[in-house]
Design a protein around this motif. Structure first.
Motif, mmCIF file in Angstrom:
data_model
loop_
_atom_site.group_PDB
_atom_site.id
_atom_site.type_symbol
_atom_site.label_atom_id
_atom_site.label_comp_id
_atom_site.label_asym_id
_atom_site.label_seq_id
_atom_site.Cartn_x
_atom_site.Cartn_y
_atom_site.Cartn_z
ATOM 1 N N SER A 231 0.859 -1.181 0.000
ATOM 2 C CA SER A 231 0.000 0.000 0.000
ATOM 3 C C SER A 231 0.896 1.233 0.000
ATOM 4 N N LEU A 232 0.317 2.350 -0.381
ATOM 5 C CA LEU A 232 1.124 3.569 -0.416
ATOM 6 C C LEU A 232 1.542 3.982 0.984
ATOM 7 N N LYS B 171 -0.175 11.762 -7.926
ATOM 8 C CA LYS B 171 -1.393 11.122 -7.432
ATOM 9 C C LYS B 171 -2.207 12.105 -6.576
ATOM 10 N N MET B 172 -1.495 13.019 -5.905
ATOM 11 C CA MET B 172 -2.182 14.000 -5.068
ATOM 12 C C MET B 172 -2.729 15.159 -5.895
ATOM 13 N N ASP C 235 -5.616 3.526 0.726
ATOM 14 C CA ASP C 235 -6.322 2.521 -0.087
ATOM 15 C C ASP C 235 -5.825 2.453 -1.526
ATOM 16 N N HIS C 236 -4.640 3.025 -1.755
ATOM 17 C CA HIS C 236 -4.059 2.821 -3.084
ATOM 18 C C HIS C 236 -2.773 2.030 -2.928
ATOM 19 N N TYR C 237 -2.339 1.474 -4.076
ATOM 20 C CA TYR C 237 -1.210 0.569 -4.027
ATOM 21 C C TYR C 237 -0.088 1.044 -4.946
ATOM 22 N N VAL C 238 1.085 0.569 -4.639
ATOM 23 C CA VAL C 238 2.283 0.992 -5.363
ATOM 24 C C VAL C 238 2.112 0.837 -6.878
ATOM 25 N N HIS C 239 1.579 -0.312 -7.318
ATOM 26 C CA HIS C 239 1.533 -0.558 -8.764
ATOM 27 C C HIS C 239 0.609 0.420 -9.492
ATOM 28 N N GLU C 240 -0.257 1.097 -8.733
ATOM 29 C CA GLU C 240 -1.160 2.047 -9.393
ATOM 30 C C GLU C 240 -0.452 3.347 -9.779
ATOM 31 N N ILE C 241 0.510 3.718 -8.982
ATOM 32 C CA ILE C 241 1.121 5.037 -9.260
ATOM 33 C C ILE C 241 2.560 4.962 -9.752
#
Lengths: 197, 178
Positions: free
Chosen positions: A70-71, A107-108, A136-142
């Protein structure tokens, strides 16, 4: 590109001031000094570029993040190790991306040129925490992918070209199968220029 | 105090020059000294004057062998020789009875004056010294010593340096005039 590699331009005044700082009589003219400086600068650049390999200056081992982290975990991991970016590995341990402060800022909803002060300013004026959106976000998303990486035998000339062409600040060094061996940052590259003379 | 540490030196001797440099230095020095020497027999002998003095050998090292050096530039060659010659004659007139004192005064004052006037030229020290220890033939010249042999000789050496050094492909002379 060429311009970035030009030697630092010394003015005649710089040289005269330096000669004055040495106090004693120096048996060389400022003009001759300038010639020697620019020729030796070119030679040094050539030597460093032709001889240097990534493995000689990379930081190893390298701290990697898992793409499923997770982030929140990622941020505390990076804080704990005092790093501002890291390679991301998949379940098999192969590098599949790179994450950095820039990715968090994007992302922000901040421009990539933003820094810590943009975050502070934004939080104080808008009066809401931008960071909470990262939950609730994950490394692979960003993460940035596919990763730009290099091999241990890549020359420093090529590394510096990769930095410039892709406007990146760090590059993971991987073996043939994509497993991370180390990492090189821009500052590693800069300090390597001041090594052995 | 770190006197002994400082005595170790900090760097290495510069590289040997290429063989074309050696040849051009030889040619320049040969022609320069030959010109001054032949001027002596052609012209100056008739007025009984010695044009070839020892310090010109040292000037030749600089203006034909180390031409990029600030010490070898026209300002330094001409200024250094002439000013030092005047200092030398003055020292002899002041303290000529005590040779060691006049000699020391001549050389040290010549260096100081060359520093102040930005005309430092090592052979100038010899020129000042010769004014004291050069014997009666030099002493009799008085301040004329600064013109002939010193000034004229320096100009001849410079003229040869300007021609010969600029004939060599990789050389250029001078670095500056003033």
């Amino acid at each position: 590109m060429k311009k970035q590699c030009d030697p630092l331009m010394l003015t005649d005044d710089d040289i005269l001031d330096a000669m004055q700082a040495l106090q004693g009589y120096v048996d060389i003219t400022p003009g001759t000094f300038k010639e020697i400086y620019s020729i030796s600068y070119d030679l040094a650049l050539k030597r460093i570029r032709s001889l240097g390999k990534a493995e000689e200056i990379m930081t190893a081992p390298v701290h990697c993040l898992n793409k499923e982290m997770s982030l929140t975990e990622a941020a505390s991991f990076m804080a704990e190790h005092g790093i501002s970016g890291a390679p991301v590995v998949d379940g098999k341990g192969i590098v599949c991306g790179v994450i950095s402060e820039k990715d968090f800022l994007r992302k922000m909803g901040l421009p990539t040129t933003a820094g810590i002060m943009s975050v502070v300013g934004e939080c104080l004026t808008v009066n809401k925490c931008l960071v909470s959106g990262l939950r609730d976000h994950y490394v692979h998303e960003i993460m940035s992918q596919p990763p730009i990486s290099a091999r241990e035998e890549t020359t420093l000339a090529e590394i510096s070209q990769l930095f410039t062409n892709h406007s990146i600040n760090r590059i993971p060094i991987c073996n043939m199968d994509g497993f991370p061996l180390g990492i090189i940052t821009r500052s590693d590259l800069v300090s390597s220029m001041c090594q052995t003379v | 105090m770190n006197i002994f540490g400082k005595m170790k030196g900090t760097t290495q001797s510069p590289p040997r020059v290429g063989s074309s440099e050696v040849v051009w230095s030889w040619i320049g020095a040969f022609l320069g000294i030959a010109l001054v020497g032949s001027f002596q027999s052609l012209i100056v002998d008739s007025i009984d004057r010695n044009l070839l003095i020892g310090s010109f050998g040292a000037t030749a090292v600089l203006v034909y062998g180390a031409i990029r050096s600030p010490l070898a530039q026209p300002r330094n060659v001409l200024g250094g020789h002439v000013l030092s010659a005047i200092v030398g004659v003055l020292s002899f007139q002041i303290a000529g009875d005590i040779t060691w004192l006049a000699a020391a005064l001549a050389v040290s004052t010549a260096i100081a004056l060359m520093h102040v006037t930005k005309t430092l030229h090592p052979p100038g020290g010899a020129t000042a010294l010769i004014a004291v220890i050069g014997g009666d033939s030099i002493h009799n010249l008085g301040y004329f010593y600064a013109l002939i042999p010193v000034g004229l000789g320096a100009i001849l050496l410079l003229a040869v340096a300007l021609v010969v050094n600029n004939m060599a492909g990789k050389r250029r002379y001078p670095e500056f005039w003033l």
